[in-house]
Design a protein around this motif. Structure first.
Motif, PDB file in Angstrom:
ATOM      1  N   ARG A  56      16.892  -6.810   7.417  1.00  0.00           N
ATOM      2  CA  ARG A  56      18.314  -6.421   7.380  1.00  0.00           C
ATOM      3  C   ARG A  56      18.727  -5.729   8.675  1.00  0.00           C
ATOM      4  NH1 ARG A  56      17.805  -4.868   1.248  1.00  0.00           N
ATOM      5  NH2 ARG A  56      18.622  -6.787   0.353  1.00  0.00           N
ATOM      6  N   TYR A  79      14.575 -10.804  -1.050  1.00  0.00           N
ATOM      7  CA  TYR A  79      14.367 -11.202   0.346  1.00  0.00           C
ATOM      8  C   TYR A  79      15.682 -11.640   0.968  1.00  0.00           C
ATOM      9  CZ  TYR A  79       9.211 -11.207   0.007  1.00  0.00           C
ATOM     10  OH  TYR A  79       7.892 -10.858  -0.121  1.00  0.00           O
ATOM     11  N   PRO A  80      16.106 -10.981   2.048  1.00  0.00           N
ATOM     12  CA  PRO A  80      17.356 -11.351   2.714  1.00  0.00           C
ATOM     13  C   PRO A  80      17.145 -12.409   3.792  1.00  0.00           C
ATOM     14  CG  PRO A  80      16.516  -9.341   3.680  1.00  0.00           C
ATOM     15  CD  PRO A  80      15.536  -9.740   2.600  1.00  0.00           C
ATOM     16  N   ALA A 135      10.562 -13.729  -4.104  1.00  0.00           N
ATOM     17  CA  ALA A 135      11.770 -13.604  -3.285  1.00  0.00           C
ATOM     18  C   ALA A 135      12.915 -12.990  -4.094  1.00  0.00           C
ATOM     19  CB  ALA A 135      12.176 -14.961  -2.730  1.00  0.00           C
ATOM     20  N   ARG A 173       6.156  -5.262   1.526  1.00  0.00           N
ATOM     21  CA  ARG A 173       7.299  -6.122   1.173  1.00  0.00           C
ATOM     22  C   ARG A 173       8.639  -5.402   1.290  1.00  0.00           C
ATOM     23  NH1 ARG A 173       4.400  -9.751  -3.477  1.00  0.00           N
ATOM     24  NH2 ARG A 173       3.982  -7.727  -4.418  1.00  0.00           N
ATOM     25  N   GLU A 174       8.708  -4.168   0.813  1.00  0.00           N
ATOM     26  CA  GLU A 174       9.976  -3.433   0.913  1.00  0.00           C
ATOM     27  C   GLU A 174      10.344  -3.194   2.372  1.00  0.00           C
ATOM     28  OE1 GLU A 174       7.428  -2.495  -1.039  1.00  0.00           O
ATOM     29  OE2 GLU A 174       8.222  -2.555  -3.096  1.00  0.00           O
ATOM     30  N   PHE A 186      12.076  -9.079  -4.937  1.00  0.00           N
ATOM     31  CA  PHE A 186      12.215  -8.141  -3.824  1.00  0.00           C
ATOM     32  C   PHE A 186      13.513  -8.327  -3.046  1.00  0.00           C
ATOM     33  CE2 PHE A 186       7.806  -7.942  -4.912  1.00  0.00           C
ATOM     34  CZ  PHE A 186       7.533  -6.587  -4.815  1.00  0.00           C
ATOM     35  N   VAL A 237      11.863  -6.270   3.980  1.00  0.00           N
ATOM     36  CA  VAL A 237      13.284  -6.404   3.613  1.00  0.00           C
ATOM     37  C   VAL A 237      14.129  -5.499   4.503  1.00  0.00           C
ATOM     38  CG1 VAL A 237      14.964  -5.941   1.778  1.00  0.00           C
ATOM     39  CG2 VAL A 237      12.829  -7.163   1.249  1.00  0.00           C
ATOM     40  N   ARG A 238      13.704  -4.237   4.659  1.00  0.00           N
ATOM     41  CA  ARG A 238      14.450  -3.287   5.509  1.00  0.00           C
ATOM     42  C   ARG A 238      14.526  -3.798   6.939  1.00  0.00           C
ATOM     43  NH1 ARG A 238      11.586   2.245   7.034  1.00  0.00           N
ATOM     44  NH2 ARG A 238      10.341   0.695   8.140  1.00  0.00           N
ATOM     45  N   TYR A 250      12.656 -17.927   2.716  1.00  0.00           N
ATOM     46  CA  TYR A 250      11.214 -17.890   2.447  1.00  0.00           C
ATOM     47  C   TYR A 250      10.804 -19.342   2.260  1.00  0.00           C
ATOM     48  CZ  TYR A 250       6.833 -16.087   0.319  1.00  0.00           C
ATOM     49  OH  TYR A 250       5.522 -15.780   0.024  1.00  0.00           O
TER      50      TYR A 250
END
Length: 187
Positions: free
Chosen positions: A63, A100-101, A95, A55-56, A98, A59-60, A104
């Protein structure tokens, strides 16, 4: 829990359209989430250990891909009747937790997952600016545990190539994850 691997990329296959509710209260379409250089559609869920492990990183990658002009969206199609932690309220909580950008979205009917040919969570579909499939590989070497620090960012590198050239890499390693939890026929 059934471990599945994604099929080989069917280069050029068009991205199906969709209109789904997001955890942010909006409805989202394919064209609303696409970026000027392409689109990454991720089929994920909350309960799958393969998704939880990354999950992390999702996100990375989202972005970093946004900076390249790639739009990113995540869709959950699991049947919450059998997996309550994949219901809409839990999607909203995950969402938020974490950060989320990306939108979802909940595919309650599972029609969008079927249209894309999604088989597992996570399952990644990378499209160029013409919305032609160019990547159907894995995020990185992660499985039920995150890949070691410094692992090759396969999805990012592939989508960077797609953003720059419109073509994905010829060699792609299949993704793996838990099977999508399909509704019983007739539901």
């Amino acid at each position: 829990m059934v471990l599945l691997h994604t099929p080989v990329c069917d280069f050029g296959l068009p991205a199906p359209d969709f209109d789904l509710p997001g955890v942010d209260g909006r409805r989202w379409t394919r064209d609303a989430v696409r970026g000027p250089a392409g689109l990454l559609v991720m089929f994920i869920c909350n309960h799958c250990p393969y998704v939880q492990a990354v999950r992390e990183r999702l996100v990375r990658e989202a972005r970093d891909l946004a900076a390249l002009g790639i739009g990113v969206v995540a869709i959950s199609a699991n049947d919450p009747a059998d997996y309550p932690e994949d219901d809409f309220a839990h999607m909203q909580a995950v969402a938020r937790e974490f950060g989320y950008p990306f939108p979802y979205l909940f595919d309650e009917s599972q029609q969008v997952a079927r249209a894309y040919g999604a088989v597992c969570t996570p399952d990644f579909f990378g499209y160029n600016r013409a919305l032609e499939l160019q990547y159907r590989g894995r995020l990185d070497a992660s499985g039920r545990q995150p890949a070691p620090a410094g692992a090759v960012r396969e999805l990012y590198e592939a989508m960077k190539l797609v953003a720059g050239t419109g073509r994905g890499p010829a060699a792609q390693l299949p993704g793996m994850g838990c099977s999508i939890k399909w509704k019983a026929q007739g539901n």
